[in-house]
Design an enzyme around this catalytic site. Structure first.
Site, PDB file in Angstrom:
ATOM      1  N   THR A  53       7.175   7.216 -17.730  1.00  0.00           N
ATOM      2  CA  THR A  53       7.594   6.477 -18.934  1.00  0.00           C
ATOM      3  C   THR A  53       6.470   6.526 -19.964  1.00  0.00           C
ATOM      4  O   THR A  53       6.666   7.019 -21.085  1.00  0.00           O
ATOM      5  CB  THR A  53       7.979   5.033 -18.570  1.00  0.00           C
ATOM      6  OG1 THR A  53       9.108   5.118 -17.704  1.00  0.00           O
ATOM      7  CG2 THR A  53       8.346   4.224 -19.809  1.00  0.00           C
ATOM      8  N   ASP A  59      15.949   7.923  -7.490  1.00  0.00           N
ATOM      9  CA  ASP A  59      16.500   8.302  -6.178  1.00  0.00           C
ATOM     10  C   ASP A  59      17.475   9.460  -6.299  1.00  0.00           C
ATOM     11  O   ASP A  59      17.493  10.360  -5.463  1.00  0.00           O
ATOM     12  CB  ASP A  59      17.224   7.109  -5.535  1.00  0.00           C
ATOM     13  CG  ASP A  59      16.233   6.125  -4.940  1.00  0.00           C
ATOM     14  OD1 ASP A  59      15.024   6.426  -4.968  1.00  0.00           O
ATOM     15  OD2 ASP A  59      16.674   5.063  -4.468  1.00  0.00           O
ATOM     16  N   GLU A 101      -7.938   1.657  -4.453  1.00  0.00           N
ATOM     17  CA  GLU A 101      -8.225   2.518  -5.611  1.00  0.00           C
ATOM     18  C   GLU A 101      -8.031   1.686  -6.880  1.00  0.00           C
ATOM     19  O   GLU A 101      -6.893   1.326  -7.190  1.00  0.00           O
ATOM     20  CB  GLU A 101      -7.205   3.664  -5.554  1.00  0.00           C
ATOM     21  CG  GLU A 101      -7.384   4.740  -6.531  1.00  0.00           C
ATOM     22  CD  GLU A 101      -6.284   5.812  -6.436  1.00  0.00           C
ATOM     23  OE1 GLU A 101      -6.541   6.904  -6.909  1.00  0.00           O
ATOM     24  OE2 GLU A 101      -5.179   5.543  -5.929  1.00  0.00           O
ATOM     25  N   GLY A 116       1.553   7.577  -7.594  1.00  0.00           N
ATOM     26  CA  GLY A 116       1.076   6.597  -6.619  1.00  0.00           C
ATOM     27  C   GLY A 116       1.857   6.687  -5.322  1.00  0.00           C
ATOM     28  O   GLY A 116       2.444   7.735  -5.000  1.00  0.00           O
ATOM     29  N   ASP A 117       1.871   5.571  -4.589  1.00  0.00           N
ATOM     30  CA  ASP A 117       2.472   5.641  -3.260  1.00  0.00           C
ATOM     31  C   ASP A 117       4.002   5.690  -3.258  1.00  0.00           C
ATOM     32  O   ASP A 117       4.603   5.780  -2.186  1.00  0.00           O
ATOM     33  CB  ASP A 117       1.934   4.539  -2.328  1.00  0.00           C
ATOM     34  CG  ASP A 117       1.958   3.181  -2.976  1.00  0.00           C
ATOM     35  OD1 ASP A 117       2.658   3.050  -3.987  1.00  0.00           O
ATOM     36  OD2 ASP A 117       1.276   2.264  -2.455  1.00  0.00           O
ATOM     37  N   THR A 118       4.635   5.693  -4.445  1.00  0.00           N
ATOM     38  CA  THR A 118       6.077   5.994  -4.515  1.00  0.00           C
ATOM     39  C   THR A 118       6.320   7.335  -3.821  1.00  0.00           C
ATOM     40  O   THR A 118       7.397   7.575  -3.271  1.00  0.00           O
ATOM     41  CB  THR A 118       6.536   6.212  -5.985  1.00  0.00           C
ATOM     42  OG1 THR A 118       5.734   5.428  -6.832  1.00  0.00           O
ATOM     43  CG2 THR A 118       7.985   5.970  -6.201  1.00  0.00           C
ATOM     44  N   GLY A 119       5.321   8.197  -3.905  1.00  0.00           N
ATOM     45  CA  GLY A 119       5.431   9.537  -3.317  1.00  0.00           C
ATOM     46  C   GLY A 119       5.737   9.479  -1.828  1.00  0.00           C
ATOM     47  O   GLY A 119       6.435  10.353  -1.302  1.00  0.00           O
ATOM     48  N   GLU A 129       0.660  14.622  -4.703  1.00  0.00           N
ATOM     49  CA  GLU A 129      -0.728  14.205  -4.888  1.00  0.00           C
ATOM     50  C   GLU A 129      -0.678  12.720  -5.225  1.00  0.00           C
ATOM     51  O   GLU A 129      -0.153  12.324  -6.264  1.00  0.00           O
ATOM     52  CB  GLU A 129      -1.365  15.037  -6.001  1.00  0.00           C
ATOM     53  CG  GLU A 129      -2.874  15.018  -5.933  1.00  0.00           C
ATOM     54  CD  GLU A 129      -3.459  14.072  -6.937  1.00  0.00           C
ATOM     55  OE1 GLU A 129      -3.664  12.892  -6.568  1.00  0.00           O
ATOM     56  OE2 GLU A 129      -3.708  14.497  -8.079  1.00  0.00           O
ATOM     57  N   CYS A 183      -7.264  10.485 -10.272  1.00  0.00           N
ATOM     58  CA  CYS A 183      -7.226  10.474  -8.801  1.00  0.00           C
ATOM     59  C   CYS A 183      -8.560  10.930  -8.248  1.00  0.00           C
ATOM     60  O   CYS A 183      -8.952  10.558  -7.145  1.00  0.00           O
ATOM     61  CB  CYS A 183      -6.141  11.415  -8.295  1.00  0.00           C
ATOM     62  SG  CYS A 183      -4.587  11.118  -9.073  1.00  0.00           S
ATOM     63  N   ASN A 211      -1.378   9.759 -16.210  1.00  0.00           N
ATOM     64  CA  ASN A 211      -2.765  10.021 -16.615  1.00  0.00           C
ATOM     65  C   ASN A 211      -2.995  11.437 -17.171  1.00  0.00           C
ATOM     66  O   ASN A 211      -3.948  11.650 -17.914  1.00  0.00           O
ATOM     67  CB  ASN A 211      -3.758   9.679 -15.493  1.00  0.00           C
ATOM     68  CG  ASN A 211      -3.621  10.545 -14.274  1.00  0.00           C
ATOM     69  OD1 ASN A 211      -2.620  11.240 -14.108  1.00  0.00           O
ATOM     70  ND2 ASN A 211      -4.610  10.517 -13.408  1.00  0.00           N
ATOM     71  N   TYR A 212      -2.130  12.380 -16.777  1.00  0.00           N
ATOM     72  CA  TYR A 212      -2.162  13.722 -17.374  1.00  0.00           C
ATOM     73  C   TYR A 212      -0.712  14.149 -17.583  1.00  0.00           C
ATOM     74  O   TYR A 212      -0.253  15.091 -16.926  1.00  0.00           O
ATOM     75  CB  TYR A 212      -2.823  14.731 -16.442  1.00  0.00           C
ATOM     76  CG  TYR A 212      -4.325  14.692 -16.354  1.00  0.00           C
ATOM     77  CD1 TYR A 212      -5.112  15.365 -17.299  1.00  0.00           C
ATOM     78  CD2 TYR A 212      -4.960  14.028 -15.321  1.00  0.00           C
ATOM     79  CE1 TYR A 212      -6.491  15.356 -17.189  1.00  0.00           C
ATOM     80  CE2 TYR A 212      -6.345  14.014 -15.214  1.00  0.00           C
ATOM     81  CZ  TYR A 212      -7.100  14.678 -16.154  1.00  0.00           C
ATOM     82  OH  TYR A 212      -8.473  14.676 -16.048  1.00  0.00           O
TER      83      TYR A 212
END
Ligand code: G3P
Length: 478
Positions: free
Chosen positions: A184, A219, A380, A235-238, A253, A287, A158-159
């Site tokens: 990507t 990974d 969200e 996202g929640d990959t974090g 974030e 976000c 998104n940014y």
């Protein structure tokens, strides 16, 4: 040549030995827009090795000179705002005027980081021992900040440019090297930005941009023993990255479910204006977008009318035409948003507009009478739909905010500032805005999420601090 944009390694643009590429789909046309290299694990290792070696030399480059490189980068970035903005519209569907703002804001961020780096890093600490019991005046401690080493920067779609530089420029001014893994969609904009850094003349190997599938190189990058810090937005990959990463500083974030609390004494015109901007800019794909309105029942109808009237003026369409609402990033995302809206409708929510979707383009929608058994109350959407929960007491709004697993920002509209401050204190979220929509900027402000919204605090100042560690030298007198 495989017709794909090259990746950046050792100061050069190269095709990957994999011979494979990854397609970037234009969110509006749904056609292939660009191709990028699918880098191999060997290429990733080479990038990290070079970043490790280059960092040792970069840390010895005087601070004023490191800042000068960044100022030069900022200048080149600004000069190239039009082609980069065009890429942003093509690959992430951001409307052209907002895409230009993203690049200009990024150039400002880079320059500010250069200056802030000088302010923070030029000052160390001198400690005397005799304030601690049992000590005399027999030693001095000199403490300063030193770089961490290799910083892995992973910005989101998104940014892609702004959230790349928000990681890269604090890292560099502090004497770190950078491995950039662009998203990507957004990769080509990131590569253009990297080209501006190349033109600014940063030393070879200090920076690299590796592109490819997260599933193939993600990974390896995030668990790489030579990576000394990870700064990730997404996202929640974090969460998975955090669990696997080693003993290194991490900045994450991971989204928000930003609650907008509208009290009975609120300026409803002001609240509605901010809800429109906060909820629908970049089609809600921020976000910090307003993601749930909790409004006191007594003023709910009046607020809804104002929001609906303003929504009717939003234009929907092509990013190049500067429409307010542009297509969301992918078909998967559009379907997810539709799923949230349909779930709410089936469970009794009221739509203030017709549901309308063409491809990835979703018309703005206000979903009223939302209850806590609906997914939209908690999830969200990252799209142009906003739920409204009508509340009987302000405490209900605070409870809703605090029960959410995401806790990035929130906002309160009221004319009673004392009350607003007490409520801000009660809302367990990273930032609470009083009488304005949630937002990250200005970019030197602390920016952080609680719970699953993130780890660490961002903003230029905090990021420079996070990307350094304290080193002490103690002089012991004989
Ligand atoms: O979604 C990313 C987040 O950092 C939002 O930034 O500037 O739109 O509040 P901003």
């Amino acid at each position: 040549p495989n017709g794909a944009f090259k990746f950046y390694i050792a100061g050069q643009w190269k095709e990957s030995d994999s011979g494979s590429t990854v397609d970037i789909i234009n969110p509006f046309t749904l056609q292939k827009q660009y191709k990028i290299q699918a880098c191999t694990p060997e290429e990733v290792n080479k990038c990290v090795d070079q970043a490790k070696a280059a960092q040792k030399l970069w840390a010895k480059v005087p601070l004023w000179k490191r800042a000068e490189y960044l100022h030069s980068f900022a200048k080149i970035l600004r000069t190239n705002k039009d082609p980069i903005a065009k890429c942003l519209t093509n690959e992430v569907g951001k409307c052209l005027k907002d895409a230009i703002v993203e690049v200009e804001r990024s150039a400002d961020l880079v320059s500010y980081a250069a200056e802030e780096g000088i302010r923070i890093l030029s000052v160390g600490r001198f400690c005397m021992p005799d304030c601690f019991p049992g000590n005399g005046r027999n030693k001095f401690c000199l403490a300063s900040k030193i770089p961490l080493g290799v910083v892995l920067a992973i910005p989101p779609f998104n940014y892609p440019v702004n959230l790349a530089v928000s990681k890269i420029s604090p890292a560099l001014v502090a004497g770190n090297s950078v491995v950039l893994k662009p998203p990507t969609q957004g990769a080509v904009s990131c590569l253009h930005m990297m080209h501006c850094m190349h033109a600014a003349g940063f030393p070879k190997g200090l920076l690299c941009a590796v592109t490819g599938k997260g599933s193939e190189i993600g990974d390896l990058l995030t668990t790489h023993p030579k990576v000394n810090c990870i700064s990730f937005t997404g996202g929640d990959t974090g969460i998975a990255i955090c669990k696997r990463a080693g003993m290194i500083p991490i900045q994450m974030e991971l989204g928000g479910k930003d609650v907008c609390l509208v009290l009975e004494d609120a300026d409803l015109e002001l609240a509605a204006t901010h809800i429109i901007k906060g909820g629908f800019s970049y089609s809600g794909q921020r976000c910090t977008a307003v993601k749930c309105i909790c409004v006191m029942e007594k003023v709910a109808d009046a607020l809804v009318k104002k929001i609906v009237d303003k929504m009717a003026k939003l234009t929907v369409g092509f990013p190049d035409a500067n429409c307010d609402i542009t297509p969301v990033i992918s078909t998967v995302s559009a379907e997810f948003i539709e799923g949230l809206a349909m779930d709410a409708r089936e469970k009794g929510a009221r739509f203030h507009q017709e549901w309308k979707r063409e491809g990835n383009l979703i018309w703005p929608l206000l979903i009223d009478n939302v209850t806590t058994n609906m997914r939209i109350a908690w999830e969200e959407p990252f799209g142009p739909i906003i739920p409204i929960i009508r509340i009987k007491t302000p405490q209900e709004g605070i409870d809703h905010c605090n029960a959410s697993k995401l806790a990035l920002q929130g906002c309160i509209f009221t004319k009673n500032i004392d009350n607003a401050i007490l409520m801000s204190d009660a809302m367990e979220s990273g930032t609470i805005q009083i009488n304005a929509a949630p937002a990250r900027g200005p970019d030197h402000f602390p920016f952080q999420g609680l719970r699953e919204s993130g780890i660490g605090s961002q903003g230029i100042t905090n990021t420079i601090n996070l990307m350094t560690k304290t080193k002490s030298t103690v002089i012991n007198f004989q």
